[in-house]
Design a protein around this motif. Structure first.
Motif, PDB file in Angstrom:
ATOM      1  N   ASP A 121       0.790  -1.260  -0.059  1.00 20.93           N
ATOM      2  CA  ASP A 121      -0.096   0.026   0.013  1.00 20.93           C
ATOM      3  C   ASP A 121       0.594   1.396  -0.121  1.00 20.93           C
ATOM      4  OD1 ASP A 121      -2.420   1.454  -0.038  1.00 20.93           O
ATOM      5  OD2 ASP A 121      -2.645   1.340   2.042  1.00 20.93           O
ATOM      6  N   LEU A 122       1.882   1.405   0.719  1.00 15.23           N
ATOM      7  CA  LEU A 122       2.610   2.540   1.108  1.00 15.23           C
ATOM      8  C   LEU A 122       3.392   2.742  -0.144  1.00 15.23           C
ATOM      9  CD1 LEU A 122       3.432   2.317   4.758  1.00 15.23           C
ATOM     10  CD2 LEU A 122       2.000   3.796   3.773  1.00 15.23           C
TER      11      LEU A 122
ATOM     12  N   LEU B 106      14.131   7.052   1.529  1.00 15.00           N
ATOM     13  CA  LEU B 106      14.925   6.292   0.371  1.00 15.00           C
ATOM     14  C   LEU B 106      15.749   5.129   1.173  1.00 15.00           C
ATOM     15  CD1 LEU B 106      15.682   8.835  -2.169  1.00 15.00           C
ATOM     16  CD2 LEU B 106      14.101   7.326  -2.202  1.00 15.00           C
ATOM     17  N   ARG B 107      15.976   4.284   0.855  1.00 13.48           N
ATOM     18  CA  ARG B 107      16.580   2.951   1.356  1.00 13.48           C
ATOM     19  C   ARG B 107      16.571   2.520   2.795  1.00 13.48           C
ATOM     20  NH1 ARG B 107      22.236   5.015   0.480  1.00 13.48           N
ATOM     21  NH2 ARG B 107      23.011   3.086   0.532  1.00 13.48           N
ATOM     22  N   HIS B 108      15.728   3.290   3.618  1.00 13.26           N
ATOM     23  CA  HIS B 108      15.522   3.227   4.921  1.00 13.26           C
ATOM     24  C   HIS B 108      13.989   2.402   5.195  1.00 13.26           C
ATOM     25  CE1 HIS B 108      18.978   4.589   6.535  1.00 13.26           C
ATOM     26  NE2 HIS B 108      18.868   5.875   6.051  1.00 13.26           N
ATOM     27  N   GLY B 109      13.033   2.515   4.341  1.00 15.14           N
ATOM     28  CA  GLY B 109      11.634   1.849   4.632  1.00 15.14           C
ATOM     29  C   GLY B 109      10.679   3.041   4.642  1.00 15.14           C
ATOM     30  N   TYR B 110       9.346   2.606   5.250  1.00 16.37           N
ATOM     31  CA  TYR B 110       8.335   3.791   5.385  1.00 16.37           C
ATOM     32  C   TYR B 110       8.387   4.095   6.925  1.00 16.37           C
ATOM     33  CZ  TYR B 110       7.297   1.666   0.754  1.00 16.37           C
ATOM     34  OH  TYR B 110       7.457   1.371  -0.467  1.00 16.37           O
ATOM     35  N   PHE B 111       7.876   5.554   6.929  1.00 17.92           N
ATOM     36  CA  PHE B 111       7.795   6.240   8.483  1.00 17.92           C
ATOM     37  C   PHE B 111       6.781   6.851   8.379  1.00 17.92           C
ATOM     38  CE2 PHE B 111      12.216   5.485   9.883  1.00 17.92           C
ATOM     39  CZ  PHE B 111      12.902   4.692   8.561  1.00 17.92           C
TER      40      PHE B 111
ATOM     41  N   VAL C 147       7.980   0.178   8.598  1.00 16.63           N
ATOM     42  CA  VAL C 147       8.560  -1.317   8.122  1.00 16.63           C
ATOM     43  C   VAL C 147       9.473  -0.929   7.281  1.00 16.63           C
ATOM     44  CG1 VAL C 147       6.928  -1.092   6.244  1.00 16.63           C
ATOM     45  CG2 VAL C 147       7.735  -3.304   7.046  1.00 16.63           C
ATOM     46  N   THR C 148      10.468  -1.878   7.159  1.00 14.89           N
ATOM     47  CA  THR C 148      11.682  -1.591   6.340  1.00 14.89           C
ATOM     48  C   THR C 148      11.036  -1.788   5.016  1.00 14.89           C
ATOM     49  OG1 THR C 148      12.182  -3.994   6.504  1.00 14.89           O
ATOM     50  CG2 THR C 148      13.103  -2.532   8.245  1.00 14.89           C
ATOM     51  N   LEU C 149      12.347  -1.725   3.952  1.00 15.27           N
ATOM     52  CA  LEU C 149      11.785  -2.019   2.505  1.00 15.27           C
ATOM     53  C   LEU C 149      12.037  -3.445   2.036  1.00 15.27           C
ATOM     54  CD1 LEU C 149      13.737   1.001   0.849  1.00 15.27           C
ATOM     55  CD2 LEU C 149      11.174   0.806   1.313  1.00 15.27           C
ATOM     56  N   LYS C 150      12.705  -4.223   2.937  1.00 10.28           N
ATOM     57  CA  LYS C 150      12.869  -5.727   2.544  1.00 10.28           C
ATOM     58  C   LYS C 150      11.623  -6.540   2.753  1.00 10.28           C
ATOM     59  CE  LYS C 150      15.933  -8.899   4.066  1.00 10.28           C
ATOM     60  NZ  LYS C 150      17.088  -9.149   5.073  1.00 10.28           N
ATOM     61  N   ASP C 151      11.172  -7.098   1.691  1.00 10.31           N
ATOM     62  CA  ASP C 151       9.900  -7.873   1.705  1.00 10.31           C
ATOM     63  C   ASP C 151      10.226  -9.327   1.770  1.00 10.31           C
ATOM     64  OD1 ASP C 151       7.421  -8.721   1.647  1.00 10.31           O
ATOM     65  OD2 ASP C 151       6.882  -7.382   0.318  1.00 10.31           O
TER      66      ASP C 151
END
Ligand code: ATP
Ligand code: MG
Length: 560
Positions: free
Chosen positions: A336-337, A524-529, A546-550
């Motif tokens: 979603d994000l 960028l590169r850190h996730g969603y905040f 959440v971080t970016l790694k899925d």
């Protein structure tokens, strides 16, 4: 709510279809979500909410919000308000059908009187301990109470006097007269009213006897004309009792109870009682701590209602209990994000970089895209100047082979700006800590690319020192170290001491300056905040959602 469509493929929908085909309830579908206001709602409740409201919506029916507030000692108005807010936030609407079981106390009392008149309930003078003793066990039948055969008149008189407050707490109860030898313990003359001289958060001191949940619940459903009474599996054994009350009171078109499995996640506790302990003992900052699996906590953490609805609907509903990987919930919020969150550059562990050949006092502005997934999101201006900050981790003095970021003599791209080359490393003479890098930039690489086709292997995010916004960033990990928080028998022993890491001195590009609580970004590169309500005009506070790694997406693609 397109994302709820998968609920059409559930066994509950099959039952609804069959009822409609048979013309039951005149084709009506009317459900309810019935929380007890004794804590905040959690992610498990999201399943009940989506199923109750969702199936009503998908079938052109109605869903009520009803507080099952029959236990005044544990309930509180704070919880009522939080539940209302959370269900609304999840996106559901009960119209003008907000009810309280306590609104039905008079009618429930009348139902109890009817049972007495029918010879199906009696006032019992056994103490709570004696009632337990007489109850028997799973392998042994119970013993009948010596008060079981009181006359209707005596029972009516005693019950009226119980209500009038003539007897002390615990001295008497009203019990249904069913079967002390039933293999189902719930059917062994269950208590339906107890004396509790306690103020109720809604009815005040009006009552000193309160109905038991098992009595109030099915009858509240009946009073509201509920057709499909959806609940979790632990109520399966209570269904015969509910049906007994409905039949004894000759309720027409009684609600049909359908049970489904609870939603449970790895690393997560979904029990209000345990969650309350975490709050009361100060292991978290409150019910809405971003580490809590409460809807209030998930909201503060940055989860979107749509991500939670999608997660619940895609997980489906079944008859067997199972645990869902936490990574799966994270997958849906990322999805979603990724589509909606504007990108910004944020430096969490700042390292100063001076670009020695860049004119002092000069500021350039670069237009950087807001969301590569969504060109309509446009661009934003990002200022660049002689002094910038990069991530400490993006520089290594003595890098291993596969390190493609900045190192002495090496050239990298600053996202959307210029190529820079590291010329000199400045260290603290005392500690040897790297405090600054001196770099040069290539004026020919404006915008982050060159015409000579020269390649760099790394692209770093950065912020301009003079323009950056100061922020505190809070990073989270699971509250529990073990997949099963109960492992070893004591969930408190499995608490993760590092579930919260606070970074007080982060620097973020100025486009976030006017953000307000609840705004969401991708760093960028850190996730969603997500901006935390603790933010002040002097300092923004961000929670990492959440971080970016899925990892879940990876598991899925391997499977398919
Ligand atoms: P808890 O055990 O966390 O205290 P509860 O079952 O006592 O929860 P209620 O307020 O009685 O909480 O729950 C309201 C509704 O939500 C009930 O219909 C219940 O079946 C449902 N529910 C509670 N927990 C879950 C869960 N983990 N998954 C799905 N539904 C749930
Ligand atoms: Mg309950």
């Amino acid at each position: 709510m397109q994302e709820l469509e998968p609920l059409r493929n559930t066994f509950i929908q099959e039952i609804i279809d069959a009822d409609r085909a048979a013309g039951r309830y005149g084709g009506r579908v009317h459900t309810r979500f019935p929380p007890e206001p004794n804590g905040y709602l959690h992610i498990g409740h999201a399943r009940a909410i989506c199923v109750d409201f969702g199936l009503a919506m998908l079938n052109g029916g109605l869903c009520n919000l009803r507080f099952d507030d029959t236990n005044p000692t544990k309930e509180d108005e704070e919880y009522v308000q939080s539940i209302i807010e959370d269900v609304k936030w999840l996106g559901f609407d009960w119209g003008d059908r907000l009810y309280y079981a306590s609104d039905y106390f008079e009618q429930l009392y009348e139902y109890a009187v009817q049972l007495i008149k029918k010879g199906k309930a009696y006032v019992c003078d056994l103490s709570p301990e004696e009632i337990r003793e007489y109850r028997g066990t799973l392998t042994e039948p119970g013993k009948e109470s010596p008060y079981r055969n009181r006359s209707v008149e005596e029972n009516l008189d005693l019950f009226r006097r119980m209500r009038a407050g003539e007897f002390p707490e615990g001295s008497r109860t009203l019990r249904a007269k069913i079967d002390m030898a039933s293999p189902n313990l719930n059917m062994r003359d269950p208590v339906i009213y107890r004396i509790q001289k306690v103020r109720h958060h809604r009815t005040g001191d009006e009552w000193c006897i309160y109905p038991m949940y098992d009595f109030a619940h099915p009858l509240s459903d009946a009073i509201e004309g509920i057709t499909h009474s959806l609940c979790t599996l632990e109520f399966e054994d209570h269904r015969p009792l509910y049906d007994w009350f409905l039949e004894a009171l000759e309720i027409k078109d009684p609600p049909k109870q359908i049970e489904f499995a609870r939603l449970e996640l790895t690393h997560v506790i979904t029990s209000k009682r345990r969650l309350r302990r975490l709050v009361d003992e100060g292991h978290v900052r409150g019910w809405d701590d971003p580490r809590m699996p409460t809807l209030a906590g998930l909201r503060r953490r940055g989860y979107t209602p749509k991500a939670i609805r999608t997660f619940v609907a895609e997980a489906g509903v079944s008859k067997t209990n199972s645990k869902i990987e936490y990574a799966r919930l994270e997958h849906y919020v990322r999805q979603d994000l990724n589509a909606t969150a504007p990108r910004v550059m944020a430096v969490l562990h700042p390292l100063r970089v001076v670009i020695t050949n860049y004119p002092e006092g000069q500021v350039e502005t670069f237009e950087v895209e807001n969301n590569p997934e969504d060109p309509s999101a446009g661009t934003r201006p990002v200022p660049f100047s002689r002094e910038i900050y990069i991530e400490r981790d993006d520089f290594m003095e003595d890098p291993p082979k596969k390190f493609f970021r900045l190192a002495p003599g090496r050239e990298v791209r600053l996202k959307g700006a210029y190529y820079i080359t590291c010329q000199e490393v400045i260290k603290d003479p005392e500690t040897g800590e790297i405090v600054e890098l001196r770099c040069t930039y290539d004026p020919e690489s404006r915008g982050g690319w060159t015409t000579d086709g020269r390649k760099v292997r790394g692209t770093l995010h950065w912020v301009s020192a003079a323009h950056a916004v100061k922020a505190e960033v809070r990073l989270y990990d699971h509250l529990f170290l073990t997949e099963d928080p109960e492992e070893g028998g004591d969930f408190m022993a499995n608490l993760n001491p590092n579930s919260l890491v606070v970074l007080p001195e982060c620097l973020i590009e100025p486009s976030v300056a006017n953000a307000s609580a609840g705004d969401r970004f991708q760093f960028l590169r850190h996730g969603y905040f997500c901006v935390d309500p603790d933010s002040t005009p002097e300092k923004l506070v961000f929670n990492r959602t959440v971080t970016l790694k899925d990892t879940w997406a990876k598991i899925q693609s391997k499977e398919s």
